[in-house]
Design an enzyme around this catalytic site. Structure first.
Site, PDB file in Angstrom:
ATOM      1  N   GLY A  22      22.264   2.168   1.112  1.00 15.61           N
ATOM      2  CA  GLY A  22      22.385   3.462   2.034  1.00 15.61           C
ATOM      3  C   GLY A  22      21.350   3.637   3.058  1.00 15.61           C
ATOM      4  O   GLY A  22      20.263   2.895   2.935  1.00 15.61           O
ATOM      5  N   GLY A  23      21.328   4.724   3.534  1.00 20.20           N
ATOM      6  CA  GLY A  23      20.136   4.901   4.407  1.00 20.20           C
ATOM      7  C   GLY A  23      18.750   5.335   3.588  1.00 20.20           C
ATOM      8  O   GLY A  23      17.634   4.856   4.154  1.00 20.20           O
ATOM      9  N   MET A  24      19.036   5.787   2.226  1.00 20.08           N
ATOM     10  CA  MET A  24      17.930   6.026   1.686  1.00 20.08           C
ATOM     11  C   MET A  24      17.640   5.512   0.382  1.00 20.08           C
ATOM     12  O   MET A  24      16.743   5.664  -0.243  1.00 20.08           O
ATOM     13  CB  MET A  24      17.692   7.636   1.611  1.00 20.08           C
ATOM     14  CG  MET A  24      18.617   8.324   0.694  1.00 20.08           C
ATOM     15  SD  MET A  24      18.366  10.204   0.417  1.00 20.08           S
ATOM     16  CE  MET A  24      19.675  10.590  -0.843  1.00 20.08           C
ATOM     17  N   VAL A  27      21.825   0.692  -4.110  1.00 11.49           N
ATOM     18  CA  VAL A  27      22.639   0.640  -5.570  1.00 11.49           C
ATOM     19  C   VAL A  27      22.744  -0.715  -6.021  1.00 11.49           C
ATOM     20  O   VAL A  27      23.125  -1.522  -5.467  1.00 11.49           O
ATOM     21  CB  VAL A  27      24.244   1.357  -5.327  1.00 11.49           C
ATOM     22  CG1 VAL A  27      24.674   1.578  -6.410  1.00 11.49           C
ATOM     23  CG2 VAL A  27      23.755   2.675  -4.544  1.00 11.49           C
ATOM     24  N   ASP A 136      29.389  15.849   2.870  1.00 10.84           N
ATOM     25  CA  ASP A 136      29.525  14.608   3.610  1.00 10.84           C
ATOM     26  C   ASP A 136      30.714  13.832   3.166  1.00 10.84           C
ATOM     27  O   ASP A 136      30.402  12.509   2.795  1.00 10.84           O
ATOM     28  CB  ASP A 136      28.133  13.838   3.181  1.00 10.84           C
ATOM     29  CG  ASP A 136      27.826  12.497   4.321  1.00 10.84           C
ATOM     30  OD1 ASP A 136      28.369  12.539   5.123  1.00 10.84           O
ATOM     31  OD2 ASP A 136      26.976  11.764   3.576  1.00 10.84           O
TER      32      ASP A 136
END
Length: 676
Positions: A22-24, A27, A136
């Protein structure tokens, strides 16, 4: 290769592979070696460890999910903050995102779309009841399992809706631009209704295969969320029932006040639609009750940077430069003039309002605020100009002590100090999940209906449970559930009948064999341990045999080595000397006397042979000593070499026996080797 793969975090979580980026955060799929289960570990990217905003969002996600417990929301098992790594350990879900499923299907069947949306709304209602707004919601944040179960995840930008501060950073919209609500796009205050809008967009996308707004840039999409009207879903896919189209568009109303006010309210319409797919709700969509009336030239100035004379007749030939400038200047000047007039009027109205012109001579009327969603203490503290009175209390899906109704309503004009009567929630009624595991579905259903517990049935194959019987419930039997909360009831379809081939597990460790068999859908029984010179716990054989075809779920029994070579036997026959003098024998195995083989008195003339059996592995040297005195005088009489594996005994040395009662006594010249 990723630096964490193959590593073990905090000595517990063994990283196997990357399953999402993901963006930050990244996983990973991992094994929890303490609880022996597969988990998902979400690790904050190292470049953001020094970024307080990203660390705050990461911690916020954990804080949000930690207070949630719902079958349609990803569970959190463990967290780690601080140091050189920050991570969240979550439930591992073996599935795909709803976005991937939409892309695979193109257009999702409306019955499936309703099934997915129902689960998402139930998860959101649970979160909203806990005071958490996701902010979100998008198909990329929805996991879809093989059995059709939905799991909502990624609460990274969630916030607690009842926080005392509602300040929003307006220099950037929070959320994913194709799914955010208009109030998010404009940086305005968000609440539960923002999530409802996002659900509406997802439902629109599932039913049509298209997003309601698409453009070349994110900014353009955000502006369309604020200003544009989407095409009606039935214009794209005419097979969509009208009632479902109405539900979709009602959820996507730009004004939050005209939207569904809660997930529960939207669920009620969906349940009505499921009971009667031909229903129509007669909702109005995107209707401006007070349309702005402005001259066309002003509209054009506001709508575009370069003016085009759409209302002027086209002129033949070349246009004079002066005329072009004149045409351009007129609407521009009109726009400036109109802006000045608007500013003047607004200023006058503001002054009149401040002077109390609109609120009476003394300006003593004040507006009733919205207190629904607050507690009495919060309402009294925030609005001291009103006298709040409890009119009634009711069991409700809202949290305990939360205001659920108010009179007068929000926006009403009353005198300062006026009473505002409210209805306060007692919280949801709680029930205990009854013990229905192992019972047939008819009996289980009657039990649940009698307890007035809502449920959703999910069928799946199970090797241990007969068809039509309950395997388990979620929440589990004995746990408490709130009124209106839906539990999942898993009912067995019986054992799987899928043919599978037994994999080759011979020669690998018992642990690896079990893991391989379970991954292939087998159950593994208790292993049988046998003597073997192979390494301990190595698989020697299995039942059913390797490469045999059986049904999925078949029990496999492994035969494994105990690491000890099996012992074998060999029998030694000693030919005794020809004498009537009593003798005594001792037997030595590799130089050590075997006292169990020491004999009592033997008279060779009466018993010409002495036999004994040994157990062992490999080879041994056997020495037989003889004497006429049981306490002394023993001498080597015969020496043998024994091979246990081949069961052979070979005489390698025979010595003379001296008989004290005869001048000479010769033993047999030789003894033949004896094979057992």
């Amino acid at each position: 290769m990723d630096k964490y793969i193959g590593k073990r975090l905090d000595g517990r979580y063994e990283i196997i592979e990357v399953i999402g980026v993901g963006g930050m955060a990244v996983v990973y799929k991992a094994r929890d070696v303490l609880d022996d289960r597969i988990v998902a570990v979400k690790v904050l990217k190292s470049e953001f460890l020094g970024n307080e905003e990203f660390r705050r969002r990461f911690k916020n996600e954990c804080k949000a999910i930690a207070v949630l417990s719902h079958p349609n929301i990803i569970k959190v098992y463990d967290v780690n903050f601080g140091g050189n790594i920050e991570y969240i350990v979550m439930e591992y879900v073996d599935g795909i995102t709803l976005k991937e499923y939409i892309e695979q299907q193109g257009v999702v069947k409306w019955k499936e779309a309703v099934h997915f949306t129902t689960q998402i709304l139930k998860a959101l209602q649970h979160a909203h009841d806990k005071g958490i707004v996701h902010r979100d919601i998008k198909p990329q944040n929805i996991m879809l399992l093989q059995d059709g179960t939905i799991k909502v995840m990624d609460f990274g930008i969630a916030r607690f809706s009842r926080n005392t501060s509602h300040t929003v950073n307006t220099d950037r919209a929070i959320g994913s631009v194709h799914y955010i609500s208009p109030e998010q796009a404009s940086g305005d205050v968000t609440d539960e209704r923002s999530d409802i809008y996002s659900v509406g967009v997802m439902l629109y996308e599932m039913l049509t295969g298209k997003l309601p707004f698409e453009a070349d840039t994110a900014v353009s999409v955000a502006i369309m969320q604020l200003q544009s009207t989407p095409r009606m879903p039935r214009e794209i896919n005419e097979t969509i029932p009208e009632g479902l189209e109405e539900i979709t568009m009602h959820a996507m109303q730009k004004d939050p006040q005209k939207r569904y006010q809660s997930a529960a309210e939207m669920l009620r319409d969906i349940e009505e639609f499921k009971r009667n797919p031909s229903i129509r709700f007669e909702y109005k969509y995107f209707v401006d009750d007070n349309p702005t009336r402005i001259v066309k030239s002003i509209d054009r100035v506001r709508a575009t940077d370069s003016y085009t004379a759409l209302d002027e007749p086209e002129e033949d030939g070349e246009e004079d430069d002066k005329k072009k400038k004149k045409h351009s200047a007129i609407p521009l000047l009109a726009g400036i003039a109109f802006g000045v007039v608007l500013f003047t009027v607004a200023f006058v109205i503001a002054v009149m309002w401040w002077m109390g012109v609109f609120t009476g001579q003394d300006g003593d009327l004040i507006e009733v605020p919205k207190v629904i969603g607050m507690t009495m203490e919060e309402a009294k503290l925030q609005y001291p100009d009103f006298a709040f009175e409890i009119k009634n209390t009711l069991y409700n899906t809202a949290p305990k002590d939360q205001i659920i109704e108010q009179d007068p309503s929000e926006g009403s004009k009353v005198e300062k100090g006026a009473a505002v009567k409210v209805v306060v929630s007692l919280g949801p009624k709680e029930n205990v999940v009854p013990d229905i595991v192992g019972k047939d579905w008819k009996t289980a259903k009657a039990t649940l209906d009698g307890a007035k517990i809502q449920y959703e049935v999910q069928e799946r194959e199970d090797e241990e449970t007969a068809e039509g019987y309950v395997i388990q419930t979620s929440p589990a039997v004995g746990e408490t559930v709130k009124e209106g909360q839906t539990i999942l009831v898993y009912v067995s379809l019986g054992p799987s009948q899928i043919p599978v081939t037994v994999p080759n597990v011979i020669g690998i460790s018992e642990a690896n064999a079990k893991r391989l068999l379970e991954e292939k859908g087998f159950t593994v029984g208790e292993s049988v341990q046998v003597d073997s010179d192979r390494p301990i716990n190595e698989v020697l054989s299995c039942d059913p045999k390797v490469d045999s075809t059986v049904t999925k779920g078949t029990k496999v029994t492994l035969t494994i080595s105990n690491g000890k070579a099996p012992t074998k036997q060999a029998t030694v026959t000693v030919n005794l000397p020809k004498t009537s003098t009593p003798v005594y024998l001792k037997v030595y195995v590799d130089g050590v006397e075997n006292r169990d083989l020491r004999t009592n008195e033997i008279i060779p003339s009466q018993r010409p042979q002495y036999d004994f059996t040994l157990e062992g592995t490999g080879t041994s040297t056997i020495t037989v000593r003889i004497s006429t005195n049981p306490d002394s005088g023993f001498a080597d009489y015969a020496i043998y070499t024994v091979n246990y594996d081949s069961h052979t005994v070979k005489l390698t040395q025979q010595n003379e026996f001296k008989d004290p009662n005869a001048n000479s006594s010769k033993p047999e010249s030789s003894s033949k080797p004896h094979d057992d």
